[in-house]
Scaffold this motif. Structure first.
Motif, PDB file in Angstrom:
ATOM      1  N   GLU A  93       0.831  -1.220   0.000  1.00 17.24           N
ATOM      2  CA  GLU A  93       0.000   0.000   0.000  1.00 17.24           C
ATOM      3  C   GLU A  93       0.859   1.261   0.000  1.00 17.24           C
ATOM      4  N   TYR A  94       1.941   1.231   0.760  1.00 13.47           N
ATOM      5  CA  TYR A  94       2.808   2.409   0.874  1.00 13.47           C
ATOM      6  C   TYR A  94       3.383   2.819  -0.479  1.00 13.47           C
ATOM      7  N   ARG A  95       3.577   1.868  -1.347  1.00 12.95           N
ATOM      8  CA  ARG A  95       4.138   2.147  -2.667  1.00 12.95           C
ATOM      9  C   ARG A  95       3.135   2.819  -3.597  1.00 12.95           C
ATOM     10  N   LYS A  96       1.870   2.827  -3.226  1.00 14.66           N
ATOM     11  CA  LYS A  96       0.832   3.456  -4.045  1.00 14.66           C
ATOM     12  C   LYS A  96       0.843   4.971  -3.846  1.00 14.66           C
ATOM     13  N   ARG A  97       0.316   5.681  -4.834  1.00 14.09           N
ATOM     14  CA  ARG A  97       0.226   7.151  -4.739  1.00 14.09           C
ATOM     15  C   ARG A  97      -0.629   7.561  -3.540  1.00 14.09           C
ATOM     16  N   GLU A  98      -1.711   6.825  -3.282  1.00 10.75           N
ATOM     17  CA  GLU A  98      -2.618   7.108  -2.163  1.00 10.75           C
ATOM     18  C   GLU A  98      -2.766   5.836  -1.315  1.00 10.75           C
ATOM     19  N   PRO A  99      -1.831   5.616  -0.390  1.00  7.79           N
ATOM     20  CA  PRO A  99      -1.898   4.392   0.425  1.00  7.79           C
ATOM     21  C   PRO A  99      -3.164   4.340   1.277  1.00  7.79           C
ATOM     22  N   ASP A 100      -3.611   3.136   1.553  1.00 12.98           N
ATOM     23  CA  ASP A 100      -4.727   2.915   2.472  1.00 12.98           C
ATOM     24  C   ASP A 100      -4.129   2.791   3.872  1.00 12.98           C
ATOM     25  N   TRP A 101      -4.325   3.814   4.692  1.00 13.56           N
ATOM     26  CA  TRP A 101      -3.787   3.827   6.049  1.00 13.56           C
ATOM     27  C   TRP A 101      -4.849   3.360   7.030  1.00 13.56           C
ATOM     28  N   GLN A 102      -4.457   2.515   7.970  1.00 11.30           N
ATOM     29  CA  GLN A 102      -5.310   2.124   9.096  1.00 11.30           C
ATOM     30  C   GLN A 102      -4.925   3.030  10.267  1.00 11.30           C
ATOM     31  N   VAL A 103      -5.893   3.706  10.851  1.00  8.51           N
ATOM     32  CA  VAL A 103      -5.606   4.516  12.036  1.00  8.51           C
ATOM     33  C   VAL A 103      -5.462   3.577  13.228  1.00  8.51           C
ATOM     34  N   VAL A 104      -4.319   3.642  13.873  1.00  8.64           N
ATOM     35  CA  VAL A 104      -4.059   2.835  15.060  1.00  8.64           C
ATOM     36  C   VAL A 104      -4.536   3.583  16.294  1.00  8.64           C
ATOM     37  N   LEU A 105      -4.196   4.883  16.365  1.00  9.45           N
ATOM     38  CA  LEU A 105      -4.598   5.704  17.513  1.00  9.45           C
ATOM     39  C   LEU A 105      -4.746   7.150  17.056  1.00  9.45           C
ATOM     40  N   ASP A 106      -5.924   7.719  17.289  1.00 10.33           N
ATOM     41  CA  ASP A 106      -6.221   9.112  16.949  1.00 10.33           C
ATOM     42  C   ASP A 106      -6.018   9.945  18.222  1.00 10.33           C
ATOM     43  N   ILE A 107      -4.965  10.727  18.247  1.00 11.00           N
ATOM     44  CA  ILE A 107      -4.626  11.491  19.459  1.00 11.00           C
ATOM     45  C   ILE A 107      -5.649  12.594  19.717  1.00 11.00           C
ATOM     46  N   ASP A 108      -6.225  13.174  18.673  1.00 10.26           N
ATOM     47  CA  ASP A 108      -7.261  14.201  18.866  1.00 10.26           C
ATOM     48  C   ASP A 108      -8.478  13.605  19.568  1.00 10.26           C
ATOM     49  N   THR A 109      -8.911  12.427  19.131  1.00  8.99           N
ATOM     50  CA  THR A 109     -10.061  11.758  19.754  1.00  8.99           C
ATOM     51  C   THR A 109      -9.732  11.362  21.184  1.00  8.99           C
ATOM     52  N   LEU A 110      -8.547  10.792  21.389  1.00 10.31           N
ATOM     53  CA  LEU A 110      -8.131  10.388  22.739  1.00 10.31           C
ATOM     54  C   LEU A 110      -8.100  11.589  23.691  1.00 10.31           C
ATOM     55  N   ALA A 111      -7.553  12.703  23.223  1.00 14.00           N
ATOM     56  CA  ALA A 111      -7.477  13.908  24.063  1.00 14.00           C
ATOM     57  C   ALA A 111      -8.880  14.377  24.459  1.00 14.00           C
ATOM     58  N   ALA A 112      -9.809  14.342  23.511  1.00 15.39           N
ATOM     59  CA  ALA A 112     -11.182  14.747  23.808  1.00 15.39           C
ATOM     60  C   ALA A 112     -11.836  13.779  24.798  1.00 15.39           C
ATOM     61  N   GLU A 113     -11.645  12.480  24.595  1.00 15.77           N
ATOM     62  CA  GLU A 113     -12.231  11.481  25.500  1.00 15.77           C
ATOM     63  C   GLU A 113     -11.664  11.578  26.912  1.00 15.77           C
ATOM     64  N   ASP A 114     -10.347  11.809  27.005  1.00 17.22           N
ATOM     65  CA  ASP A 114      -9.690  11.875  28.309  1.00 17.22           C
ATOM     66  C   ASP A 114      -9.755  13.262  28.942  1.00 17.22           C
ATOM     67  N   GLY A 115     -10.155  14.279  28.184  1.00 17.90           N
ATOM     68  CA  GLY A 115     -10.138  15.647  28.698  1.00 17.90           C
ATOM     69  C   GLY A 115      -8.723  16.115  28.999  1.00 17.90           C
ATOM     70  N   GLU A 116      -7.764  15.680  28.176  1.00 16.90           N
ATOM     71  CA  GLU A 116      -6.351  16.016  28.364  1.00 16.90           C
ATOM     72  C   GLU A 116      -5.789  16.666  27.107  1.00 16.90           C
ATOM     73  N   ASN A 117      -4.750  17.431  27.269  1.00 18.64           N
ATOM     74  CA  ASN A 117      -4.052  18.053  26.153  1.00 18.64           C
ATOM     75  C   ASN A 117      -2.900  17.139  25.723  1.00 18.64           C
ATOM     76  N   TRP A 118      -3.225  15.925  25.241  1.00 19.81           N
ATOM     77  CA  TRP A 118      -2.204  14.941  24.914  1.00 19.81           C
ATOM     78  C   TRP A 118      -1.363  15.346  23.720  1.00 19.81           C
ATOM     79  N   VAL A 119      -0.056  15.099  23.856  1.00 19.35           N
ATOM     80  CA  VAL A 119       0.896  15.274  22.768  1.00 19.35           C
ATOM     81  C   VAL A 119       1.641  13.955  22.610  1.00 19.35           C
ATOM     82  N   TRP A 120       1.690  13.448  21.391  1.00 19.76           N
ATOM     83  CA  TRP A 120       2.355  12.179  21.077  1.00 19.76           C
ATOM     84  C   TRP A 120       3.845  12.283  21.348  1.00 19.76           C
TER      85      TRP A 120
END
Length: 189
Positions: A93-120
């Motif tokens: 997939e990475y070799r393609k112009r538009e790879p299909d990425w699987q999201v493993v962890l969305d830090i924006d969503t996690l920060a909202a759920e936890d009520g924290e200002n998380w930085v990776w």
């Protein structure tokens, strides 16, 4: 820390050692305001800021990856995901112009759920099966991190998994049931 031969009480800047103290934070805010005023007031600042933002948010950037088992992992930030996405794809997939990425962890969503200002701050993945990770997150980009065990197959934090409270720490895997920890365990420890 005071200069050799001087008592700590003689240090006129000792109050800056309390990094979360109100006096130190006020002093930092004042220095930051002076710096922002000097830089933002310069000719061409707004144009340069816009150009830099366009580059940082561009989907044309090369997604740099790290191989972990059968996947290539990437941490990606853009205008839609300012805190970022930890994602993965296959080499094919990475070799393609538009790879299909699987999201493993969305830090924006996690920060909202936890009520924290998380930085990776990264992740240590356990070899050889690459199924578990120790995810490092900081509050607001601080040096200290919180570490939580993460299951890459389930793409979720491990219930009752390893958790290291916020501290300036180093951590690594021994095996699935044990980790190495270097941290401040408190006074006298």
């Amino acid at each position: 820390m005071s200069e050799p031969g001087r008592e700590a009480d003689d240090d006129p800047y000792q109050w800056l050692e309390e990094v979360a103290g109100e006096a130190a934070l006020t002093w930092v805010r004042q220095r930051n305001a002076e710096t922002v005023a000097a830089l933002a007031g310069s000719p061409g600042f707004a144009r340069l800021q816009d150009e830099i933002r366009q580059v940082l948010d561009s989907d044309e950037r090369i997604p740099y990856v790290r191989r972990r088992g059968g996947y290539l992992y990437n941490f990606w930030q853009d205008a839609t995901h300012p805190r970022g996405l930890w994602r993965r794809t296959t080499l094919e997939e990475y070799r393609k112009r538009e790879p299909d990425w699987q999201v493993v962890l969305d830090i924006d969503t996690l920060a909202a759920e936890d009520g924290e200002n998380w930085v990776w701050q990264g992740a240590a993945v356990l070899r050889p099966d690459y199924r578990l990770a120790l995810v490092k997150l900081s509050r607001g980009g601080a040096d200290a991190t919180v570490v939580r065990e993460f299951d890459l197959d389930r793409r979720a934090f491990v219930a009752d998994g390893f958790v290291l409270p916020e501290a300036k720490s180093s951590i690594g895997w021994i095996d699935a049931g044990r980790i190495y920890v270097g941290t401040d365990f408190g006074p006298g420890r």
